[in-house]
Design an enzyme around this catalytic site. Structure first.
Site, short mmCIF file in Angstrom:
data_model
loop_
_atom_site.label_atom_id
_atom_site.label_comp_id
_atom_site.label_asym_id
_atom_site.label_seq_id
_atom_site.Cartn_x
_atom_site.Cartn_y
_atom_site.Cartn_z
N ARG A 234 0.84 -1.19 0.00
CA ARG A 234 0.00 0.00 0.00
C ARG A 234 0.88 1.24 0.00
NH1 ARG A 234 -3.65 -2.42 -1.66
NH2 ARG A 234 -5.71 -2.74 -0.79
N HIS A 282 -1.20 0.80 -9.73
CA HIS A 282 -1.91 -0.09 -8.79
C HIS A 282 -2.59 -1.22 -9.57
CE1 HIS A 282 -3.91 -0.41 -4.60
NE2 HIS A 282 -3.88 -1.59 -5.20
P1 NDP Z 1 -1.68 -11.21 4.54
O1 NDP Z 1 -2.58 -10.72 5.60
O2 NDP Z 1 -1.75 -12.63 4.14
O3 NDP Z 1 -0.16 -10.92 4.96
C1 NDP Z 1 0.24 -9.74 5.58
C2 NDP Z 1 1.66 -9.95 6.09
O4 NDP Z 1 2.13 -8.72 6.66
C3 NDP Z 1 1.74 -11.01 7.20
O5 NDP Z 1 2.90 -11.78 7.04
C4 NDP Z 1 1.84 -10.16 8.47
O6 NDP Z 1 2.54 -10.77 9.54
C5 NDP Z 1 2.65 -8.99 7.96
N1 NDP Z 1 2.47 -7.82 8.82
C6 NDP Z 1 1.34 -7.11 9.04
N2 NDP Z 1 1.59 -6.12 9.93
C7 NDP Z 1 2.89 -6.22 10.26
C8 NDP Z 1 3.74 -5.51 11.14
N3 NDP Z 1 3.29 -4.46 11.87
N4 NDP Z 1 5.01 -5.92 11.26
C9 NDP Z 1 5.48 -6.97 10.56
N5 NDP Z 1 4.73 -7.70 9.71
C10 NDP Z 1 3.44 -7.32 9.56
O7 NDP Z 1 -1.89 -10.26 3.28
P2 NDP Z 1 -1.60 -10.56 1.75
O8 NDP Z 1 -0.26 -11.16 1.64
O9 NDP Z 1 -2.73 -11.28 1.15
O10 NDP Z 1 -1.63 -9.09 1.15
C11 NDP Z 1 -0.74 -8.09 1.60
C12 NDP Z 1 -1.18 -6.72 1.08
O11 NDP Z 1 -0.93 -6.62 -0.31
C13 NDP Z 1 -2.67 -6.42 1.19
O12 NDP Z 1 -3.02 -6.03 2.49
C14 NDP Z 1 -2.83 -5.30 0.19
O13 NDP Z 1 -2.60 -4.06 0.83
C15 NDP Z 1 -1.72 -5.55 -0.83
N6 NDP Z 1 -2.25 -5.93 -2.15
C16 NDP Z 1 -1.88 -5.17 -3.22
C17 NDP Z 1 -2.31 -5.51 -4.49
C18 NDP Z 1 -1.87 -4.72 -5.67
O14 NDP Z 1 -2.38 -4.94 -6.78
N7 NDP Z 1 -0.93 -3.81 -5.50
C19 NDP Z 1 -3.16 -6.68 -4.72
C20 NDP Z 1 -3.47 -7.41 -3.52
C21 NDP Z 1 -3.01 -7.05 -2.29
P3 NDP Z 1 1.93 -12.10 10.24
O15 NDP Z 1 2.06 -13.19 9.20
O16 NDP Z 1 2.81 -12.34 11.40
O17 NDP Z 1 0.51 -11.78 10.58
C1 OXD Z 2 -6.11 -5.47 -3.22
C2 OXD Z 2 -5.63 -4.54 -4.24
O1 OXD Z 2 -6.01 -5.17 -2.02
O2 OXD Z 2 -5.91 -4.77 -5.44
O3 OXD Z 2 -6.61 -6.56 -3.58
O4 OXD Z 2 -4.94 -3.59 -3.90
#
Ligand code: NDP
Ligand code: OXD
Length: 319
Positions: A234, A282
């Site tokens: 993000r 994005h």
């Molecule tokens: P998940 O919830 O599966 O994974 C999030 C990861 O971030 C986890 O490993 C979590 O740790 C870690 N995390 C969260 N907060 C912290 C913190 N404070 N410190 C350290 N680690 C942290 O999400 P996804 O992998 O499915 O997606 C990640 C993000 O990708 C989405 O939230 C979205 O914003 C973005 N996205 C962007 C897209 C695009 O087209 N650009 C498309 C889809 C998603 P833990 O495992 O320990 O909980």
């Molecule tokens: C999502 C994105 O969060 O597209 O899926 O950013």
């Protein structure tokens, strides 16, 4: 038998794709597609389910009997900050195709930097024929911040390409061949990283985490010199002014950005014209609407069968 509850679809996606994706979706249920002007005034009070992405302002005022909310995307930061959001279970979108396409984007960006694509493009503009050094992927360490669904998949695929891969997340992970670090071990993780990949959700804890100070802690003196920054999590997690300064001062050698503090990226942003920046609007991994509706159908079936919902968001953690 009582009628199946209706589903509200309130997605600011491409309207034609939503209309197409809804053909044959949610069999036996009324679907209220709020992108369709004819549906705008429909009574929403009987619907138990809403699928949303940037919904219209009056959704929660009018849909007063919702039971489950479904995010149209994997991220939920924009839903958790909606005014009037009811305290209901929120399910996010997890989909193999989205995950695969995100990994494609991440692997592509890492390879572009490994093979010094930006430098070759600069040389091409000057009609300069000058082969560069060619380190192997194994000589560079890709450090992924956010080792969830997307980060773990990208880690495995980067390994297949030969990169050394390490990961950082809130809780410790165990992935074959990938050294992992947890929250407090951030500096140790950064000190080993040549290519930093951001796949974090936007929360109070991650807002602005990619800043100048953090970039200064990345490993320097690897085979390509200064480190690279890649972000598809993000935009709110990056301090864009710091990204620009770090690129200008060669604290970062290059960057690949899919997400921005303000989207669409304002035309005044220097990022548009920096020749060491690769950008996409994005679109690293869009939600496929048909897959989204299949996933929502599966979760509704589970909910109505008394089974636990999958991919539930933690309100406390914010993801
Ligand atoms: P998940 O919830 O599966 O994974 C999030 C990861 O971030 C986890 O490993 C979590 O740790 C870690 N995390 C969260 N907060 C912290 C913190 N404070 N410190 C350290 N680690 C942290 O999400 P996804 O992998 O499915 O997606 C990640 C993000 O990708 C989405 O939230 C979205 O914003 C973005 N996205 C962007 C897209 C695009 O087209 N650009 C498309 C889809 C998603 P833990 O495992 O320990 O909980
Ligand atoms: C999502 C994105 O969060 O597209 O899926 O950013």
């Amino acid at each position: 038998m009582s009628a199946k509850s209706s589903v509200i679809v309130d997605l600011r996606f491409h309207p034609e794709q939503v209309r197409e994706g809804l053909k044959n979706a949610f069999p036996g249920r009324e679907v209220i597609n709020r992108a369709d002007p004819a549906s705008r005034d429909k009574d929403l009070s009987a619907a138990h389910y809403a699928v949303l992405w940037k919904p219209l302002d009056d959704l929660f005022l009018r849909a007063t009997n919702l039971q489950v909310l479904f995010s149209g995307g994997a991220g939920v930061d924009h839903i958790l900050t909606l005014p009037g959001l009811p305290t209901l279970p929120l399910v996010r979108f997890v989909d193999p195709s989205l995950t695969t396409r995100m990994s494609e984007w991440v692997v592509m960006q890492c390879l572009l930097h490994l093979r010094q694509y930006v430098t070759y493009e600069r040389q091409r503009a000057k009609k300069l024929w000058a082969p560069l050094t060619q380190p192997e992927a194994a000589e560079l360490t890709v450090g992924i911040m956010g080792m969830g669904v997307l980060g773990s998949d990208a880690a495995r695929k980067l390994k297949v390409m030969g990169f050394d891969v390490i990961g950082w997340s809130k809780s410790k992970k165990s992935i074959d061949g990938v050294e992992t670090f947890e929250g407090a071990e951030l500096d140790a993780f950064l000190g080993k990283t040549d290519i930093l990949v951001g796949l974090l959700p936007l929360t109070d804890e991650t807002r602005g985490i990619f800043n100048y100070q953090l970039f200064s802690k990345l490993r320097r003196g690897g085979p390509l010199g200064a480190p690279f920054f890649i972000n598809a999590g993000r935009g709110g997690s990056q301090v864009e002014a710091d990204v620009i300064t770090a690129l200008e001062k060669s604290v970062l050698r290059g960057a690949s950005l899919d997400v921005f503090e303000t989207e669409p990226l304002p035309s005044t942003s220097p990022l548009w014209t920096m020749d060491n920046v690769l950008m996409t609007p994005h679109s690293a991994a869009d939600s496929d609407v048909r897959a989204l509706f299949d996933h929502v159908e599966r979760q509704i079936e589970r909910h109505e069968a008394g089974q636990p919902l999958e991919h539930l968001v933690s309100r406390d953690a914010g993801y």
